[in-house]
Design a protein around this motif. Structure first.
Motif, PDB file in Angstrom:
ATOM      1  N   GLU A 203       0.850  -1.188   0.000  1.00 29.94           N
ATOM      2  CA  GLU A 203       0.000   0.000   0.000  1.00 29.94           C
ATOM      3  C   GLU A 203       0.885   1.237   0.000  1.00 29.94           C
ATOM      4  OE1 GLU A 203      -3.400   0.450  -0.032  1.00 29.94           O
ATOM      5  OE2 GLU A 203      -3.554  -1.698  -0.423  1.00 29.94           O
TER       6      GLU A 203
ATOM      7  N   ASP B  73      -1.269   3.798   7.591  1.00 28.62           N
ATOM      8  CA  ASP B  73      -1.627   4.442   8.849  1.00 28.62           C
ATOM      9  C   ASP B  73      -0.786   3.789   9.935  1.00 28.62           C
ATOM     10  OD1 ASP B  73      -2.756   5.329  11.240  1.00 28.62           O
ATOM     11  OD2 ASP B  73      -4.803   5.239  10.473  1.00 28.62           O
TER      12      ASP B  73
ATOM     13  N   VAL C  81       0.824   9.095   9.032  1.00 33.65           N
ATOM     14  CA  VAL C  81       0.627   8.266   7.846  1.00 33.65           C
ATOM     15  C   VAL C  81       1.935   8.292   7.057  1.00 33.65           C
ATOM     16  CG1 VAL C  81      -0.591   8.074   5.634  1.00 33.65           C
ATOM     17  CG2 VAL C  81      -1.842   8.744   7.694  1.00 33.65           C
TER      18      VAL C  81
ATOM     19  N   LYS D 248      -1.385  12.732  10.351  1.00 36.06           N
ATOM     20  CA  LYS D 248      -2.639  12.219   9.803  1.00 36.06           C
ATOM     21  C   LYS D 248      -3.710  13.307   9.762  1.00 36.06           C
ATOM     22  CE  LYS D 248      -5.913   8.439  10.164  1.00 36.06           C
ATOM     23  NZ  LYS D 248      -6.181   7.134  10.757  1.00 36.06           N
TER      24      LYS D 248
ATOM     25  N   ASP E 218      -5.561  11.032  -0.333  1.00 34.40           N
ATOM     26  CA  ASP E 218      -5.874   9.625  -0.123  1.00 34.40           C
ATOM     27  C   ASP E 218      -6.833   9.466   1.056  1.00 34.40           C
ATOM     28  OD1 ASP E 218      -4.873   6.762  -0.926  1.00 34.40           O
ATOM     29  OD2 ASP E 218      -4.973   6.806   1.268  1.00 34.40           O
TER      30      ASP E 218
ATOM     31  N   THR F   6      -6.762   7.478   3.393  1.00 39.90           N
ATOM     32  CA  THR F   6      -6.107   7.181   4.663  1.00 39.90           C
ATOM     33  C   THR F   6      -6.157   8.402   5.580  1.00 39.90           C
ATOM     34  OG1 THR F   6      -4.606   5.722   3.454  1.00 39.90           O
ATOM     35  CG2 THR F   6      -3.974   6.274   5.698  1.00 39.90           C
TER      36      THR F   6
END
Length: 158
Positions: free
Chosen positions: A4, A8, A14, A25, A88, A90
């Motif tokens: 990926e 996270d 991240v 994040k 993204d 995430t």
């Protein structure tokens, strides 16, 4: 199976495995509930370093190129106002769309817009209510990007 791109880390960060960067994040707006000035963004980064956020003391404002590499046209995440930002998934919804960057020249500093995928100069004296935020970043190593043909970090096929 391919790794990926965004991981996270479970500690408020991240990691971008492609560009070897670790991002906060949540951005300043998500964490503080308010916008920040150029001075406030730099103080925030200093505070992250003083507190050794996630165990590190090398947090910084991103370069505009870091933001350009983070921009993902195919991702349609939502900002604080329910509008699309190209980050993204995430990263949590409710973020800002304009981020301070580290480059500065005289009275101006660079900013990056995640609606329109563009960097631009803005006066460092922009008020705290000018929809500006920051998302500190740190390097985790040297990125190995194959077939890099432009300063955007993207090949013509990306």
């Amino acid at each position: 199976m391919a790794e990926e791109r965004f991981v996270d880390n479970g500690d408020g960060t991240v990691t971008d495995t492609k560009y070897k960067l670790m991002w906060l994040k949540e951005d300043y707006y998500q964490r503080k509930g308010k916008w920040c000035s150029w001075k406030g963004a730099n103080k925030y980064v200093q505070l992250m370093n003083e507190k050794k956020f996630a165990g590190f003391t090398d947090w910084r404002l991103p370069k505009s190129q870091d933001c350009r590499n983070l921009y993902d046209h195919d991702s349609k995440n939502m900002d604080f106002n329910g509008d699309i930002v190209h980050l993204d998934y995430t990263f949590p919804e409710g973020c800002a769309f304009n981020y301070w960057c580290q480059e500065e020249s005289g009275h101006n500093a660079m900013a990056y817009n995640f609606y329109s995928d563009r960097g631009y100069q803005i006066r460092k004296t922009a008020k705290e209510d000018s929809f500006m935020s920051c998302r500190p970043v740190r390097s985790t190593g040297k990125a190995k990007v194959a077939k890099r043909v432009s300063t955007t970090g993207r090949t013509r096929r990306e």
